[in-house]
Design a protein around this motif. Structure first.
Motif: not given
Length: 506
Positions: A238-243, A263-265, A269-277
């Motif tokens: 999921f976080f790879h796809w998010l990026a 798996r968020a923790a 890096e992917a979380l910080e880069a995410a720009r979800l509205r």
């Protein structure tokens, strides 16, 4: 392709060169490319003898070709997406019930779908994904099903999509949804979520289910935006796809959200880069605790919505800021009218509990080949959802449970959702499903299946003691089963009905 009362018309607005369908490690398909794919598919199907109102079952894995095949086949015929994991016996029932003239499978598929189709005399068509072409581009190969069909595209009143209800307690019912139904639902979802051409949805939902087909794919593309089509939900990817996708939103069922949070923790890096509205949740009740954790983790609002197959998905929804969103509520009417009704057909007032009913342009006209079920479901001029709920003073709906799932313990009626909400407050509980367990004297007893948080060691007694201080005694689960994983349905939803039997508690 201009009639906006059909999904064909709804897909005519995107700019020719704007991205429409994306996928991992593939070049994007533009809106212009999608429209070309739809026209080419219509030509190919017409040449093979498939035309308006002919039924084509689609048995394909999740991905961009499944998304574009659904849209392209619907442009000139009737689609019936089926779960690729179905076994031969299930496929025999579904293909027969649908009345499929043809089945569309992957180029190299040699599984039960092909065997069953051939046994039933249903034409087998093969989708050949075009290599080195944009994601979702394909051609159809196969022998002609009949004489060349007329060149007409589907019309607003034609059936675009056939899906079966889950059939947890009875034979699955076949739901026909017209182009007008789907167009209305896509319009409602787009309005609720303020979707524009700049939005991109990361789709992790299966595309044989109304949630993924309409909320993720159709509403995105009908808003001139784009959808990133994954091979299906995978918490590890999921976080790879998010990026990679850089989406503005994603939609999922609660169990998927919980797996993502787990798996968020490890993916800061992917979380910080995410720009979800925003993040959307639907198809099952989202625990308030999970909503809070999602908002804290992703730093964006979580919008819980309420949908079902018969409504072409969305019926009610919480609103984006500055509108109201209420944890524990599925929101206010978001397309169709929504009311709460007594058994005699009387519409109930604010604060009164009854059956949730709806009516509107996105709602099916009735079940196919099942006049008795249709008459029951559409009594008193409204569609009866089978859910129990209550409206508050803001018009926001709280679903208190499926009527069939309400636990009847010696005459005391217990909402499993109420018990779930309390048990989810226990610091060691990650996931819970409360359900009815047979009892020789009371008829039914309260039971709960629980998954603990990683590293937790809470016992059945600890959890029951916690519940005892927060629930009336008759609502406290008499049996608590601690599991590594709770059995889920094909779409990732936790299922209460039948769980006692699955866990050997009958």
């Amino acid at each position: 392709m201009s009639d906006t009362a059909s999904i064909i018309g709804r897909l005519a607005a995107g700019a020719d060169d704007a991205p429409a369908v994306l996928a991992p490690e593939r070049t994007p398909l533009s809106h212009g490319g999608l429209r070309r794919q739809m026209r080419e598919t219509a030509d190919q199907l017409h040449a093979l003898g498939i035309g308006r109102n002919d039924r084509v079952a689609i048995v394909l894995p999740n991905g961009p070709e499944m998304a574009t095949a659904f849209l392209s086949v619907a442009a000139c015929a009737t689609t019936a997406p089926l779960n690729p994991a179905y076994r031969a016996e299930e496929l025999d029932f579904y293909l027969s019930d649908i009345g499929a003239r043809a089945i569309l499978v992957a180029e190299d598929d040699t599984g039960p779908a092909v065997t069953v189709a051939e046994k039933l005399g249903i034409g087998v068509l093969r989708l050949v994904a075009l290599k080195d072409a944009p994601s979702g581009r394909f051609r159809i190969e196969g022998e002609a099903i009949g004489p060349v069909a007329g060149p007409e595209l589907a019309q607003p009143d034609d059936i675009a999509l056939l899906l079966h209800t889950s059939g947890t307690t009875s034979r699955p019912k076949l739901v026909p949804l017209s182009h007008a139904n789907l167009a209305a639902s896509a319009r409602h979802i787009a309005a609720t979520l303020a979707l524009t051409a700049s939005d991109r949805c990361l789709n992790i939902m299966p595309l044989f289910h109304i949630h993924g087909l309409i909320a993720a794919v159709l509403s995105s593309l009908a808003s001139s935006g784009s959808v990133y089509c994954t091979p299906g939900f995978n918490a590890l990817r999921f976080f790879h796809w998010l990026a990679d996708a850089k989406p503005s939103w994603y939609t999922a069922v609660p169990t998927m959200h919980q797996a993502i949070l787990a798996r968020a923790a490890r993916n800061k890096e992917a979380l910080e880069a995410a720009r979800l509205r925003f993040i959307r949740s639907s198809s099952a009740s989202l625990p308030a605790q999970v909503m809070g954790e999602l908002e804290a983790t992703f730093g964006c609002p979580v919008i819980e919505s309420y949908g079902m197959t018969e409504a072409a998905h969305q019926m009610a929804s919480n609103r984006l800021p500055p509108g109201l969103r209420k944890a524990g509520s599925v929101g206010a009417a978001a397309g169709p009218e929504v009311a709460v009704m007594a058994p005699d057909g009387t519409l109930l007032k604010v604060g009164e509990t009854g059956e949730i009913v709806i009516r509107g342009p996105n709602v099916t006209d009735g079940y196919e080949k099942n006049p008795e079920a249709t008459a029951l479901a559409f009594a008193h001029g409204w569609f009866h959802t089978g859910d129990q709920g209550v409206l508050d003073e803001d018009g926001y709906l709280r679903v208190t449970g499926r009527l069939k799932e309400i636990i009847n313990r010696g005459g005391e009626k217990i909402s499993p959702l109420e018990v779930d909400d309390v048990l989810m407050d226990h610091p060691d509980v990650a996931q819970v499903v409360t359900f009815a367990m047979p009892h020789d004297k009371l008829g039914e007893e309260v039971a709960a299946a629980i998954v603990l948080r990683e590293g937790s060691v809470a016992s059945e007694g600890d959890i029951r003691s916690f519940a005892s201080g927060r629930l009336a005694d008759f609502k406290v689960p008499r049996k608590i089963v601690i599991l590594d994983e709770i059995p889920k349905g094909a779409t990732g939803k936790l299922q209460r009905i039948g769980l006692a039997a699955k866990l050997g508690l009958t």
